[in-house]
Write an enzyme that holds these catalytic residues in place. Structure first.
Site, PDB file in Angstrom:
ATOM      1  N   LEU A  66      11.674  -1.301  -0.130  1.00 52.06           N
ATOM      2  CA  LEU A  66      11.264  -2.241  -1.175  1.00 52.06           C
ATOM      3  C   LEU A  66      11.933  -1.984  -2.512  1.00 52.06           C
ATOM      4  O   LEU A  66      11.488  -2.485  -3.535  1.00 52.06           O
ATOM      5  CB  LEU A  66       9.738  -2.210  -1.347  1.00 52.06           C
ATOM      6  CG  LEU A  66       8.937  -2.780  -0.182  1.00 52.06           C
ATOM      7  CD1 LEU A  66       7.444  -2.600  -0.417  1.00 52.06           C
ATOM      8  CD2 LEU A  66       9.261  -4.237   0.055  1.00 52.06           C
ATOM      9  N   CYS A 126       6.096   5.722  -2.443  1.00 54.17           N
ATOM     10  CA  CYS A 126       5.439   4.409  -2.409  1.00 54.17           C
ATOM     11  C   CYS A 126       4.997   4.027  -0.998  1.00 54.17           C
ATOM     12  O   CYS A 126       3.895   3.521  -0.807  1.00 54.17           O
ATOM     13  CB  CYS A 126       6.367   3.331  -2.959  1.00 54.17           C
ATOM     14  SG  CYS A 126       6.893   3.634  -4.658  1.00 54.17           S
ATOM     15  N   HIS A 127       5.879   4.240  -0.026  1.00 55.07           N
ATOM     16  CA  HIS A 127       5.557   3.825   1.339  1.00 55.07           C
ATOM     17  C   HIS A 127       5.873   4.887   2.381  1.00 55.07           C
ATOM     18  O   HIS A 127       5.774   4.634   3.570  1.00 55.07           O
ATOM     19  CB  HIS A 127       6.292   2.528   1.678  1.00 55.07           C
ATOM     20  CG  HIS A 127       5.874   1.408   0.790  1.00 55.07           C
ATOM     21  ND1 HIS A 127       6.599   1.045  -0.320  1.00 55.07           N
ATOM     22  CD2 HIS A 127       4.795   0.604   0.818  1.00 55.07           C
ATOM     23  CE1 HIS A 127       5.988   0.052  -0.928  1.00 55.07           C
ATOM     24  NE2 HIS A 127       4.893  -0.238  -0.257  1.00 55.07           N
ATOM     25  N   GLY A 128       6.307   6.069   1.944  1.00 57.93           N
ATOM     26  CA  GLY A 128       6.485   7.192   2.854  1.00 57.93           C
ATOM     27  C   GLY A 128       7.815   7.284   3.573  1.00 57.93           C
ATOM     28  O   GLY A 128       7.913   7.995   4.569  1.00 57.93           O
ATOM     29  N   PRO A 167       9.036   3.320   6.767  1.00 59.87           N
ATOM     30  CA  PRO A 167       9.327   1.898   6.974  1.00 59.87           C
ATOM     31  C   PRO A 167      10.720   1.435   6.538  1.00 59.87           C
ATOM     32  O   PRO A 167      11.111   0.318   6.852  1.00 59.87           O
ATOM     33  CB  PRO A 167       8.260   1.200   6.126  1.00 59.87           C
ATOM     34  CG  PRO A 167       7.965   2.169   5.033  1.00 59.87           C
ATOM     35  CD  PRO A 167       8.092   3.530   5.670  1.00 59.87           C
TER      36      PRO A 167
END
Length: 186
Positions: A132, A150-152, A165
């Site tokens: 992202l 933020c999202h790993g 991701p």
């Protein structure tokens, strides 16, 4: 043959032509600012290529330069980081493509295709998470590379996605070493 076909242009004809010419010039004058604003900004053109002095970067350290509005990390990797990146097989990688603007689009993501040519300790990489667009933290995560909290997403010491991701490896911008201490990005 009628008289009108051979007659000299009248004052009315002149006014029509003059009015049309003034209108055309006015339309171009009015349209030019809208057309000109589509050109790249002067700051963008100025940052098309940047030279970065890497003489002060010690082994195991990195700096971040701004190129085209993006953070570009320039890291002098340790021997252990280079070895860890070399030891990873393509089967272990989530994205097997190098994503290096200096190589063909289908180049494999081996460490040699991610590091600087003939300078395997140097990594020049756009430090933006491919999930992202976050900015990953350096020297962290399971592979001591980069970790996006933020999202790993977890990247290894060559900036290749290993888990999380993010779908792709972090990008390698066009760059070259113009001397032993200067790298040109762009």
């Amino acid at each position: 043959m009628s008289v009108q076909d051979t007659a000299e242009p009248s004052r009315r004809d002149f006014l029509y032509i003059a009015t049309g010419a003034v209108g055309a010039v006015g339309a171009v004058t009015l349209a030019w600012p809208f057309i000109d604003q589509m050109n790249p900004d002067a700051a963008t053109l100025a940052l098309a290529a940047i030279d970065v002095d890497v003489s002060q970067i010690a082994v195991g350290q990195s700096i971040v330069a701004k190129w085209r509005g993006k953070p570009v990390e320039i890291r002098q990797r340790t021997e252990a980081e280079v070895l860890a990146a070399k030891d990873a097989s393509l089967d272990e990688l989530k994205d097997p493509i190098a994503r290096n603007a200096n190589l063909p689009g289908d180049a494999p993501a081996i460490d040699a295709n991610r590091a600087a040519p003939d300078r395997e300790q140097w990594l020049v990489m756009v430090q933006v998470c491919t999930h992202l667009g976050c900015i990953p933290l350096g020297q962290s995560g399971a592979y001591d590379g980069w970790f996006c909290p933020c999202h790993g997403s977890v990247y290894d010491t060559a900036g290749r996605i290993r888990s999380g991701p993010a779908p792709e490896n972090m990008a390698i911008p066009p760059f070259e070493f113009t001397s032993d201490t200067t790298v040109r990005i762009g």
